[in-house]
Design a protein around this motif. Sequence first.
Motif, PDB file in Angstrom:
ATOM      1  N   PRO A 187      -0.785   3.413   5.115  1.00 61.66           N
ATOM      2  CA  PRO A 187       0.389   2.702   4.136  1.00 61.66           C
ATOM      3  C   PRO A 187       2.122   2.342   4.450  1.00 61.66           C
ATOM      4  O   PRO A 187       2.317   2.596   5.476  1.00 61.66           O
TER       5      PRO A 187
ATOM      6  N   LYS B 129       0.908  -1.419  -0.312  1.00 64.90           N
ATOM      7  CA  LYS B 129       0.043  -0.031  -0.099  1.00 64.90           C
ATOM      8  C   LYS B 129       0.610   1.354  -0.119  1.00 64.90           C
ATOM      9  O   LYS B 129       1.719   1.194   1.068  1.00 64.90           O
TER      10      LYS B 129
ATOM     11  N   LEU C  47      -3.257   6.675  -3.263  1.00 57.15           N
ATOM     12  CA  LEU C  47      -3.369   5.855  -3.128  1.00 57.15           C
ATOM     13  C   LEU C  47      -3.239   4.573  -4.124  1.00 57.15           C
ATOM     14  O   LEU C  47      -3.918   4.651  -5.056  1.00 57.15           O
TER      15      LEU C  47
ATOM     16  N   LEU D 255       1.137   5.715  -0.248  1.00 58.96           N
ATOM     17  CA  LEU D 255       0.512   6.461  -0.846  1.00 58.96           C
ATOM     18  C   LEU D 255       1.026   7.718  -1.330  1.00 58.96           C
ATOM     19  O   LEU D 255       2.875   7.791  -0.726  1.00 58.96           O
TER      20      LEU D 255
END
Length: 245
Positions: free
Chosen positions: A197, A125, A139, A127
């Motif tokens: 994130p 993940k 994202l 950002l």
Amino acid sequence: MNALGIDIGGSALKGAPVDTKTGRLLAERHRIATPERFTPARMARAVAAIVRHFDWNGPVGIGFPGVIQGGRIRTAANLHPAFVGRDGRALFGRASGCPVALINDAAAAAHAEMKFGAGRGFAGKTLLLTLGTGVGSALAQDGVIIPAELGHLPWKGGRPAEKHVASSVKERKDLSWPKWSRRLDRYLAVLETVFWPELIIIGGGVSAKHAKFFPHLRTRAKLVPAEFFNEAGIVGAALHGAAQR
Ligand code: BGC
């Protein structure tokens, strides 16, 4: 395939033809300053001027600083309010005579950084924030990019966070690096609480000066500057333009 990428920002629009296989600019970028707020018609003429500058007649991708839904512009916080509700794909397509695809500017930057830049090969993940006139955000996970509007998170007094943490605020208020960094640090802490994130990529013009403010930021996630610095928007817009054909 090559495509012309154009990045519309709060103080200028910039464009260049891009090799979408490598992410490399094929010519020096062309910049048109927008010292006052351009109306949609004037912006469309400026887009057409960039297209003419490169004698371009292929696909064009445009990164726009607002919410884009199906080619339509839904918000334009730092541009002329007359953009809101306009069909941007039709507006810029007519003016340029080229097939145009529109994408949020930060989502465009995320495409470029995840494919060729600071997020290359990273599937976790991520950002991405762009710090400029406003704050752009997106994202990314496993190759999927989700545009977001985290610059409009209600902040002090309910005002949009970007009015406190954008790099334009640092300039306008002449905030020192440590002072501005403290604001940014608090903002990042909130974003980390809700998104967790694993990687945070900071883009926008100020990312070239990351050495001045990264040491003041205490993120849990790995924090890196955008590799394309300010050019991610052009490259990502071109990727989007090429993909629409
Ligand atoms: C807009 C976003 C944009 C960001 C950076 C914000 O004001 O709402 O859509 O990504 O500025 O340009």
